[in-house]
Design an enzyme around this catalytic site. Structure first.
Site, PDB file in Angstrom:
ATOM      1  N   GLU A   1      28.689  -4.574  -7.003  1.00 49.44           N
ATOM      2  CA  GLU A   1      29.354  -3.939  -5.856  1.00 49.44           C
ATOM      3  C   GLU A   1      29.630  -2.453  -6.068  1.00 49.44           C
ATOM      4  OE1 GLU A   1      29.279  -5.377  -3.257  1.00 49.44           O
ATOM      5  OE2 GLU A   1      29.981  -7.445  -3.311  1.00 49.44           O
TER       6      GLU A   1
ATOM      7  N   TYR B   1      61.967   5.973   1.441  1.00 49.41           N
ATOM      8  CA  TYR B   1      62.466   5.224   0.281  1.00 49.41           C
ATOM      9  C   TYR B   1      61.439   4.995  -0.817  1.00 49.41           C
ATOM     10  CZ  TYR B   1      66.723   4.100   2.751  1.00 49.41           C
ATOM     11  OH  TYR B   1      67.912   4.195   3.411  1.00 49.41           O
TER      12      TYR B   1
ATOM     13  N   HIS C   1      38.406 -11.645  -4.961  1.00 49.75           N
ATOM     14  CA  HIS C   1      38.250 -12.797  -4.070  1.00 49.75           C
ATOM     15  C   HIS C   1      39.518 -13.642  -4.148  1.00 49.75           C
ATOM     16  CE1 HIS C   1      33.573 -12.588  -4.842  1.00 49.75           C
ATOM     17  NE2 HIS C   1      34.080 -11.457  -4.349  1.00 49.75           N
TER      18      HIS C   1
ATOM     19  N   HIS D   1      38.616  -4.646  -6.043  1.00 48.73           N
ATOM     20  CA  HIS D   1      38.042  -5.652  -5.142  1.00 48.73           C
ATOM     21  C   HIS D   1      38.205  -7.023  -5.791  1.00 48.73           C
ATOM     22  CE1 HIS D   1      35.241  -8.137  -2.996  1.00 48.73           C
ATOM     23  NE2 HIS D   1      34.420  -8.211  -4.014  1.00 48.73           N
TER      24      HIS D   1
ATOM     25  N   HIS E   1      34.102 -13.186   2.289  1.00 51.70           N
ATOM     26  CA  HIS E   1      33.922 -12.605   0.954  1.00 51.70           C
ATOM     27  C   HIS E   1      35.250 -12.447   0.202  1.00 51.70           C
ATOM     28  CE1 HIS E   1      31.508  -9.439  -1.522  1.00 51.70           C
ATOM     29  NE2 HIS E   1      32.497  -9.922  -2.228  1.00 51.70           N
TER      30      HIS E   1
ATOM     31  N   TYR F   1      56.930  -7.227   7.583  1.00 54.51           N
ATOM     32  CA  TYR F   1      56.902  -5.763   7.463  1.00 54.51           C
ATOM     33  C   TYR F   1      56.044  -5.257   6.321  1.00 54.51           C
ATOM     34  CZ  TYR F   1      60.168  -5.465   3.506  1.00 54.51           C
ATOM     35  OH  TYR F   1      60.751  -5.550   2.280  1.00 54.51           O
TER      36      TYR F   1
END
Ligand SMILES: [Zn+2]
Length: 216
Positions: A77, A212, A98, A96, A159, A117
């Site tokens: 990748e 914050y 899975h 990255h 993926h 949130y």
């Protein structure tokens, strides 16, 4: 950047890869981690489990994806990582994985809406879903870069998930939070679906983050 900086980044990539495995974000050799260099990037090698990863196994690529002859094969990748560094000057690290719940949602074609949130850690009011493209291709790199436009995290259809951030530590923290949000969202879907926060409520969250420090 000195060679000492590069060595530190190599160590950090190993630490983040091992932390992802230890925290259950990854299994086997499925994830990959990278960091920007002034003239390219450092990325995890293909097919090495995190427990066996060492700093000298991390692959250095130039901007065109070329590696020194003695290097291991880079992650399949690597184009996804290189494509983000080319388009996003604010990203110095990419993670990255899975992770299970993010992948469940990605396989069900569901982006994560503003139901909590902390979805805002991805930089926007939702964590979008990049369309499916074959792993390792330039087409996937392009789809991911587009989905990340304006944010730091997205799901990848059928993926997994991907995060880009100013530092490796931040990228790992966001990926971990995306997985947590994915798990909670998935849970709400089992009991009738979540209550969604509105635009004003999410705008207030971003204002708090600014004041914050993100995620407190
Ligand atoms: Zn993958």
């Amino acid at each position: 950047m000195t060679s000492g900086d590069e060595l530190r980044l190599r160590d950090e990539i190993v630490e983040v890869s091992q932390a992802m495995a230890a925290r259950g974000l990854n299994r086997g050799t499925s994830g990959n981690v990278s960091a920007r260099l002034p003239d390219g990037l450092l990325v995890t090698p293909s097919g090495v489990v995190p427990e066996r990863l060492t700093a000298d196994a991390i692959v250095k690529l130039d901007a065109d994806g070329r590696a020194p002859v003695e290097a291991l094969k880079p992650s399949s990748e690597w184009r996804m990582h290189a494509g983000l560094y080319a388009r996003r000057p604010d990203m110095n690290a990419v993670v990255h994985c899975h992770s299970r719940h993010a992948t469940i949602l990605a396989c069900a074609g569901r982006p994560i809406p503003p139901f909590h949130y902390m979805v805002a850690v991805g930089g926007r009011s939702l964590i979008p879903l990049a369309p499916y493209r074959t792993f390792g291709t330039a087409a996937l790199a392009e789809a991911v870069a587009e989905a990340l436009d304006g944010g730091f995290a997205c799901l990848m259809a059928n993926h997994g998930q991907i995060v880009g951030a100013p530092t490796l530590t931040k990228a790992l923290a966001i990926a971990e939070e995306v997985e947590e949000q994915a798990a909670v969202y998935w849970g709400t879907l089992a009991i009738g679906g979540p209550q969604i926060l509105d635009d004003a409520q999410m705008a207030a969250v971003f204002a708090q983050f600014k004041g914050y420090g993100q995620g407190d």
